[in-house]
Scaffold this motif. Structure first.
Motif, PDB file in Angstrom:
ATOM      1  N   MET A   1       0.844  -1.195   0.000  1.00  0.00           N
ATOM      2  CA  MET A   1       0.000   0.000   0.000  1.00  0.00           C
ATOM      3  C   MET A   1       0.883   1.250   0.000  1.00  0.00           C
ATOM      4  O   MET A   1       1.808   1.392   0.782  1.00  0.00           O
ATOM      5  CB  MET A   1      -0.886  -0.035   1.246  1.00  0.00           C
ATOM      6  CG  MET A   1      -1.711   1.217   1.431  1.00  0.00           C
ATOM      7  SD  MET A   1      -2.739   1.051   2.891  1.00  0.00           S
ATOM      8  CE  MET A   1      -3.089   2.762   3.228  1.00  0.00           C
ATOM      9  N   HIS A   4       0.912   8.181   1.786  1.00  0.00           N
ATOM     10  CA  HIS A   4       1.345   9.567   1.660  1.00  0.00           C
ATOM     11  C   HIS A   4       1.084  10.232   3.003  1.00  0.00           C
ATOM     12  O   HIS A   4       0.148  10.985   3.171  1.00  0.00           O
ATOM     13  CB  HIS A   4       0.583  10.283   0.550  1.00  0.00           C
ATOM     14  CG  HIS A   4       0.722   9.594  -0.770  1.00  0.00           C
ATOM     15  ND1 HIS A   4       1.771   9.816  -1.622  1.00  0.00           N
ATOM     16  CD2 HIS A   4      -0.044   8.670  -1.375  1.00  0.00           C
ATOM     17  CE1 HIS A   4       1.639   9.075  -2.698  1.00  0.00           C
ATOM     18  NE2 HIS A   4       0.545   8.361  -2.585  1.00  0.00           N
ATOM     19  N   MET A   5       1.907   9.886   3.940  1.00  0.00           N
ATOM     20  CA  MET A   5       1.655  10.327   5.300  1.00  0.00           C
ATOM     21  C   MET A   5       2.133  11.750   5.526  1.00  0.00           C
ATOM     22  O   MET A   5       3.152  12.176   4.985  1.00  0.00           O
ATOM     23  CB  MET A   5       2.399   9.411   6.272  1.00  0.00           C
ATOM     24  CG  MET A   5       1.824   8.017   6.369  1.00  0.00           C
ATOM     25  SD  MET A   5       0.136   7.998   6.962  1.00  0.00           S
ATOM     26  CE  MET A   5      -0.773   8.079   5.450  1.00  0.00           C
ATOM     27  N   GLU A   6       1.381  12.416   6.324  1.00  0.00           N
ATOM     28  CA  GLU A   6       1.875  13.701   6.791  1.00  0.00           C
ATOM     29  C   GLU A   6       2.704  13.453   8.041  1.00  0.00           C
ATOM     30  O   GLU A   6       2.512  12.481   8.749  1.00  0.00           O
ATOM     31  CB  GLU A   6       0.709  14.637   7.113  1.00  0.00           C
ATOM     32  CG  GLU A   6      -0.071  14.998   5.858  1.00  0.00           C
ATOM     33  CD  GLU A   6      -1.163  15.983   6.156  1.00  0.00           C
ATOM     34  OE1 GLU A   6      -1.037  16.702   7.160  1.00  0.00           O
ATOM     35  OE2 GLU A   6      -2.127  16.034   5.398  1.00  0.00           O
ATOM     36  N   GLN A   9       0.998  12.668  11.455  1.00  0.00           N
ATOM     37  CA  GLN A   9      -0.039  11.651  11.509  1.00  0.00           C
ATOM     38  C   GLN A   9      -0.171  10.960  12.873  1.00  0.00           C
ATOM     39  O   GLN A   9      -1.279  10.808  13.367  1.00  0.00           O
ATOM     40  CB  GLN A   9       0.188  10.611  10.412  1.00  0.00           C
ATOM     41  CG  GLN A   9      -1.094   9.932   9.965  1.00  0.00           C
ATOM     42  CD  GLN A   9      -2.084  10.918   9.392  1.00  0.00           C
ATOM     43  OE1 GLN A   9      -1.815  11.556   8.399  1.00  0.00           O
ATOM     44  NE2 GLN A   9      -3.213  11.076  10.047  1.00  0.00           N
ATOM     45  N   LEU A  12      -1.991  13.132  15.103  1.00  0.00           N
ATOM     46  CA  LEU A  12      -3.405  13.201  14.758  1.00  0.00           C
ATOM     47  C   LEU A  12      -4.160  12.030  15.386  1.00  0.00           C
ATOM     48  O   LEU A  12      -5.246  12.184  15.934  1.00  0.00           O
ATOM     49  CB  LEU A  12      -3.543  13.170  13.232  1.00  0.00           C
ATOM     50  CG  LEU A  12      -4.833  13.698  12.616  1.00  0.00           C
ATOM     51  CD1 LEU A  12      -5.068  15.135  13.023  1.00  0.00           C
ATOM     52  CD2 LEU A  12      -4.762  13.586  11.105  1.00  0.00           C
ATOM     53  N   ASP A  13      -3.569  10.837  15.312  1.00  0.00           N
ATOM     54  CA  ASP A  13      -4.208   9.667  15.912  1.00  0.00           C
ATOM     55  C   ASP A  13      -4.385   9.853  17.411  1.00  0.00           C
ATOM     56  O   ASP A  13      -5.393   9.451  17.984  1.00  0.00           O
ATOM     57  CB  ASP A  13      -3.385   8.409  15.625  1.00  0.00           C
ATOM     58  CG  ASP A  13      -3.532   7.956  14.179  1.00  0.00           C
ATOM     59  OD1 ASP A  13      -4.449   8.457  13.510  1.00  0.00           O
ATOM     60  OD2 ASP A  13      -2.734   7.125  13.740  1.00  0.00           O
ATOM     61  N   PHE A  16      -7.375  12.017  17.893  1.00  0.00           N
ATOM     62  CA  PHE A  16      -8.616  11.258  17.702  1.00  0.00           C
ATOM     63  C   PHE A  16      -8.918  10.396  18.916  1.00  0.00           C
ATOM     64  O   PHE A  16     -10.043  10.315  19.388  1.00  0.00           O
ATOM     65  CB  PHE A  16      -8.508  10.364  16.464  1.00  0.00           C
ATOM     66  CG  PHE A  16      -8.558  11.113  15.175  1.00  0.00           C
ATOM     67  CD1 PHE A  16      -9.321  12.271  15.058  1.00  0.00           C
ATOM     68  CD2 PHE A  16      -7.847  10.688  14.078  1.00  0.00           C
ATOM     69  CE1 PHE A  16      -9.358  12.974  13.871  1.00  0.00           C
ATOM     70  CE2 PHE A  16      -7.881  11.377  12.876  1.00  0.00           C
ATOM     71  CZ  PHE A  16      -8.641  12.520  12.784  1.00  0.00           C
ATOM     72  N   ALA A  86      -8.741  18.981  10.271  1.00  0.00           N
ATOM     73  CA  ALA A  86      -9.150  17.580  10.170  1.00  0.00           C
ATOM     74  C   ALA A  86      -9.897  17.122  11.406  1.00  0.00           C
ATOM     75  O   ALA A  86     -10.949  16.492  11.318  1.00  0.00           O
ATOM     76  CB  ALA A  86      -7.934  16.695   9.934  1.00  0.00           C
TER      77      ALA A  86
END
Lengths: 118, 167
Positions: A1, A4-6, A9, A12-13, A16, A86
């Protein structure tokens, strides 16, 4: 896979995860109105202080919350930068679906003839 | 404070997916009808203060639901749900497009695929939805667009939303 990670990331998780809990969301909500002490934040909750402090720790680790101690009083502030586009979008989507499903509850109740409304 | 354990919302920015699970105190056929009949969809699909307006509904595989969510100021947000597979009353899959009022799909904007499943529970019906964007970039485009169009929350709006979530 192909990914295209920022760079942010993992952070961000963490955000969340921090916002996945109703107690922590309530704390964030309170802090959007301004800074508050730990005891002020804890007051509305029917849970022990140690458990509550764990929730604050999750928020702090996610970078959502900053705190400063003055004497015996610890004051917390929200880091609004962390609630970037986001996260806000996802939070709105969550609320959007909740509002949508609350309406479906009402519709189903009326279809079943169980609504209390007259 | 009230927490609804029957409601789960999981967003994954890395994979561009959103998983939503919710239980309803009603029989599966009734919950299915509410998801697949325009006269019923119009009554719940857009949360307050938005309302739902159906332009056309053709509930069959390959058919589509052309609808708008209408804001209090009259702004209409048009979309098309194309039904890809239908298995009454277990589930269906759709592709969700932005569109205009005339029913033309906006192919410049990202679409998403939806997999919606219905299961019996002891007290009613559980609905599980998996929304997938083709890539994280597609999801980012939708997020950025939402911000530009003002459909998403400012910090003050978030405050209200969180208040509703935690009320």
């Amino acid at each position: 896979m192909v990914r295209h990670m920022e760079n942010n990331q993992p952070e961000l998780d963490a955000v969340f995860h921090a916002l996945s809990d109703p107690t922590r969301r309530a704390v964030v909500q309170r802090l959007t109105q301004g800074e508050a002490t730990v005891s002020e934040l804890h007051a509305p909750f029917d849970m022990g202080l140690p458990s509550f402090m764990k929730h604050l720790g999750v928020l702090e680790n996610a970078g959502l919350l900053g705190s400063a101690k003055a004497g015996r009083v610890r004051t917390c502030t929200l880091n609004p930068d962390r609630l970037n586009a986001a996260e806000r979008w996802f939070e709105e989507q969550r609320a959007f679906w909740q509002g949508r499903y609350d309406q479906l509850d009402g519709l189903l109740a009326s279809l079943k003839g169980e609504t209390d409304e007259t | 404070m009230r927490h609804d354990p029957a409601y789960r919302f999981l967003a994954d920015a890395q994979s561009g997916t959103i998983r939503i699970r919710r239980s309803f105190a009603a029989p599966r056929q009734m919950v299915w009808d509410c998801h697949t009949r325009a006269d019923l969809l119009d009554q719940w699909f857009a949360p307050k203060p938005l309302t739902t307006k159906t332009a056309a509904m053709d509930f069959r595989e390959g058919g589509q639901w052309h609808h708008a969510m209408v804001a209090p100021d009259g702004t209409e947000y048009w979309g098309i749900v194309r039904f890809d597979t239908i298995n009454p009353i277990d589930g269906y899959t759709t592709t969700d497009f932005f569109s205009d009022a005339g029913g033309a799909r906006n192919t410049a904007l990202p679409s998403s695929t939806w997999d919606v499943r219905f299961e019996d529970t002891e007290t009613g019906t559980r609905v599980s939805t998996l929304i997938a964007y083709a890539s994280p970039e597609d999801l980012r485009t939708v997020i950025d667009m939402g911000m530009e169009e003002g459909m998403t929350a400012t910090l003050e709006k978030l405050d209200e939303l969180l208040a509703r979530l935690t009320a």
